[in-house]
Design a protein around this motif. Structure first.
Motif, short mmCIF file in Angstrom:
data_model
loop_
_atom_site.label_atom_id
_atom_site.label_comp_id
_atom_site.label_asym_id
_atom_site.label_seq_id
_atom_site.Cartn_x
_atom_site.Cartn_y
_atom_site.Cartn_z
N TYR A 40 -6.26 -5.15 -3.83
CA TYR A 40 -6.89 -4.22 -2.88
C TYR A 40 -6.18 -2.87 -2.91
O TYR A 40 -6.81 -1.82 -3.00
N HIS A 41 -4.87 -2.89 -2.85
CA HIS A 41 -4.13 -1.64 -2.87
C HIS A 41 -3.98 -1.10 -4.29
O HIS A 41 -3.76 0.10 -4.47
N GLY A 42 -4.13 -1.99 -5.28
CA GLY A 42 -4.03 -1.55 -6.67
C GLY A 42 -5.15 -0.59 -7.03
O GLY A 42 -4.95 0.33 -7.83
N TYR A 43 -6.35 -0.77 -6.47
CA TYR A 43 -7.44 0.15 -6.73
C TYR A 43 -7.07 1.55 -6.26
O TYR A 43 -7.44 2.54 -6.85
N MET A 44 -6.33 1.60 -5.15
CA MET A 44 -5.92 2.89 -4.63
C MET A 44 -4.92 3.55 -5.58
O MET A 44 -4.96 4.75 -5.82
N TRP A 45 -4.01 2.76 -6.13
CA TRP A 45 -3.04 3.31 -7.05
C TRP A 45 -3.72 3.84 -8.32
O TRP A 45 -3.37 4.87 -8.85
N SER A 46 -4.69 3.04 -8.84
CA SER A 46 -5.31 3.42 -10.11
C SER A 46 -6.35 4.51 -9.96
O SER A 46 -6.82 5.02 -10.96
N CYS A 47 -6.71 4.85 -8.70
CA CYS A 47 -7.67 5.93 -8.44
C CYS A 47 -8.98 5.70 -9.16
O CYS A 47 -9.59 6.62 -9.73
N GLY A 48 -9.45 4.42 -9.19
CA GLY A 48 -10.74 4.11 -9.78
C GLY A 48 -10.70 3.85 -11.27
O GLY A 48 -11.72 3.60 -11.88
N LYS A 49 -9.52 3.90 -11.88
CA LYS A 49 -9.44 3.64 -13.31
C LYS A 49 -9.68 2.17 -13.60
O LYS A 49 -9.54 1.32 -12.73
N THR A 50 -10.01 1.84 -14.82
CA THR A 50 -10.28 0.46 -15.22
C THR A 50 -9.02 -0.39 -15.14
O THR A 50 -7.95 0.01 -15.59
N VAL A 51 -9.18 -1.56 -14.51
CA VAL A 51 -8.10 -2.54 -14.44
C VAL A 51 -8.57 -3.77 -15.21
O VAL A 51 -9.63 -4.33 -14.94
N LYS A 52 -7.80 -4.18 -16.20
CA LYS A 52 -8.20 -5.30 -17.04
C LYS A 52 -8.38 -6.58 -16.22
O LYS A 52 -7.75 -6.77 -15.19
N GLY B 162 0.79 -1.22 0.00
CA GLY B 162 0.00 0.00 0.00
C GLY B 162 0.83 1.27 0.00
O GLY B 162 0.26 2.38 0.02
N HIS B 163 2.14 1.15 0.00
CA HIS B 163 3.01 2.34 0.01
C HIS B 163 3.02 3.00 -1.36
O HIS B 163 3.00 2.33 -2.40
N THR B 164 3.08 4.30 -1.36
CA THR B 164 3.04 5.05 -2.63
C THR B 164 4.31 4.86 -3.46
O THR B 164 4.32 5.15 -4.66
#
Length: 533
Positions: free
Chosen positions: A115-127, A94-96
């Motif tokens: 879980y932490h990937g959603y935070m990185w993508s800021c709600g963008k689509t993840v394939k 979860g670290h930036t």
């Protein structure tokens, strides 16, 4: 397993601050960030030559690397790599500064990354991507198979199942729940990820083929003008269905209900492997799903003998044949017997307001149907079920229990009967429930208190009714002496000390004085009595 639903991301949680020394290392990575490497708890070290190659490759990265590794320190380890025995994986993910995660593909690690990937993508689509894909299997006709598919993505991908016959991989047909005369079942659940289970029962040779799990969160996925190979990701499994070997097995056996059961004649269960796709390796016997020890043999014709069988010998017996290149084959033989209740709670003593537990345990096969009744009169019973809110019945194969909550002293005490019934016969046992009042602990004390009161009353009445003759002479005053040697001695003492002082001169008066002194001394325990004449 069909009765298990996997719930992921138990370890997914917001990040916590890293230790100071680790935080300094992470921040020193600058704009390049860090790479996390963890191959799970089971792969703590690698062969030295491989570890050296991995360390040399990591040394060329511009990123700082945190590597969980417990083996010998590689000689090619670069200055950018920190080797640790254990890492706070969730907090690092979860670290930036984290840029990549190298993993063995464990479910928990992937869920944490997502879980932490959603935070990185800021709600963008993840394939869409597969967490678990279906595995190929070989089955026998009449068996069942299940295929699992677990996918992640943002938004959660849609899952479909497709099928193609053997040697026709270019011609897939979509599968639906209830297809093939309701032999196909598809259960899908969507949440953080999508999970789907495909099951096919009562397999036939025609069920062999390629089964494909497709997943997509592409908005164009259902557009027929789009190429499915582009908008959907796929994972395939090959299911091979072989003809089940032919096994001739003996018929079912029914144990007699006569007693004593020790007199029952022995029975022999037999199986003969007459036709198989390949040569078998060995055979063994099982009872109720558990292997019977010391039954493994290499024979096609195998037998198992029950000597003087009893009700607890009843069950589902299975002869199993193993093969080198094919699944095990088996045949079942049922040994049936009427239920015999081997254990139950004979009595239960509880206080009102408490809960009571009654149980019954049996042997026999098939597993019985359990019922509970309460005796309400001579030969009269009422059935008990779970509809009252105070009675709860739990049945599990050869065991049943009845729980009664909030006991009522007026209605709940009595005889409770558990009944076990199967197609062969039935058996029942009686348990007695006693319910005591809340004042029950005071009864011993009240009994002692009542005995004391009665004893005091008896003593008082006795003292009041005592006759005057039983009372000592009030005119007699004496002091205690050690012993009295008899009436004659007492009389002599009386004459010596008292009669000379008497003023009576006639014989009658002397006789009266002697009598008075004698009676007086009888009631005294003194050496020198003084009595009035």
């Amino acid at each position: 397993m069909p009765n298990v639903v996997y719930v992921g991301c138990f370890q997914c949680k917001p990040v916590k601050s890293l230790p100071k020394d680790l935080e300094l290392f992470v921040e020193s990575s600058g704009e390049h960030g860090i790479v996390i490497i963890s191959l799970g708890t089971l792969v703590g070290e690698l062969p030295l030559d491989i570890a050296d190659e991995v360390a040399a490759a990591l040394a060329e990265l511009p990123q700082k690397v945190i590597w969980r590794y417990t083996g010998k320190r590689p000689s090619t380890l670069g200055n950018n790599t920190l080797v640790v025995d254990w890492m706070r994986q969730n907090d690092l993910l979860g670290h930036t500064k984290t840029r990549a995660f190298v993993s063995h593909g464990g479910t928990n690690g992937i869920h944490e990354a997502v879980y932490h990937g959603y935070m990185w993508s800021c709600g963008k689509t993840v394939k869409a991507g597969f967490v678990k894909s279906p595995m190929s299997e070989t089955k026998l006709t009449g068996d069942t198979f299940e295929l699992y598919c677990d996918v992640v993505g943002n938004p959660t991908p849609e899952i479909q199942w497709w099928y193609a016959e053997i040697n026709r991989a270019d011609s897939f047909k979509q599968l639906w729940d209830g297809a093939r005369k309701r032999r196909v079942s598809i259960n899908t659940a969507y949440g953080t990820n999508g999970v789907s289970v495909l099951g096919v029962t009562r397999l036939t040779l025609e069920d062999s083929g390629t089964y494909e799990c497709r997943a997509s969160n592409d908005p164009r996925r259902n557009d027929l003008r789009q190429n499915p190979a582009i908008t959907w990701i796929r994972a395939q499994a090959t299911i091979s269905v072989l003809q089940k070997p032919k096994i001739n097995a003996s018929d079912q056996e029914i144990l007699p209900t006569k007693k004593p059961q020790d007199d029952n004649p022995s029975i022999t269960l037999q199986c003969n492997l007459t036709n198989a796709h390949t040569a078998h390796r060995e055979s063994f016997w099982m009872k109720n799903g558990k292997e019977i020890q010391n039954t493994r043999k290499g024979l096609k014709n195998t037998a198992f003998t029950l000597s003087k069988p009893r009700a607890d010998d009843a069950g589902e017996y299975m002869c199993v044949y193993t093969f080198d290149m094919a699944p095990n084959a088996n045949a079942s033989i049922e040994v049936k017997a009427a239920p015999e209740i081997t254990g139950h709670k004979r009595s239960e003593n509880k206080k009102e307001g408490e809960s009571a537990l009654l149980y019954c345990r049996s042997v026999g096969y098939p597993h019985p149907i359990w019922t509970w009744r309460k005796k309400v009169g001579q030969g009269s019973y009422i059935d008990i079920d779970n509809s009252t809110g105070r009675f709860f019945i739990i049945n599990k194969e050869n065991y049943s229990e009845l729980t009664i909550i909030n006991l009522d002293i007026n209605t709940d005490p009595g005889e409770y009967v558990c009944n076990a019934t199967n197609v062969i016969g039935s058996k029942e046992s009686t348990s007695i429930l006693r319910v005591r009042s809340h004042l029950a602990p005071l009864w011993p004390f009240l009994g002692v208190l009542a005995e004391i009161i009665i004893l005091v009353v008896i003593i008082v009445v006795y003292e009041k009714r005592k006759r005057p003759d039983d009372m000592p002479d009030e005119d007699c005053t004496s002091r205690p002496y050690e012993s009295i040697q008899g009436e004659k001695e007492l009389l002599a003492v009386s004459k010596k000390h008292i009669l000379p002082h008497s003023v009576n001169e006639n014989k009658n008066s002397i006789t009266l004085a002697e009598k008075n002194n004698k009676d007086c001394l009888k009631h005294a325990l003194f050496s020198l009595p003084v009595c009035g004449i």
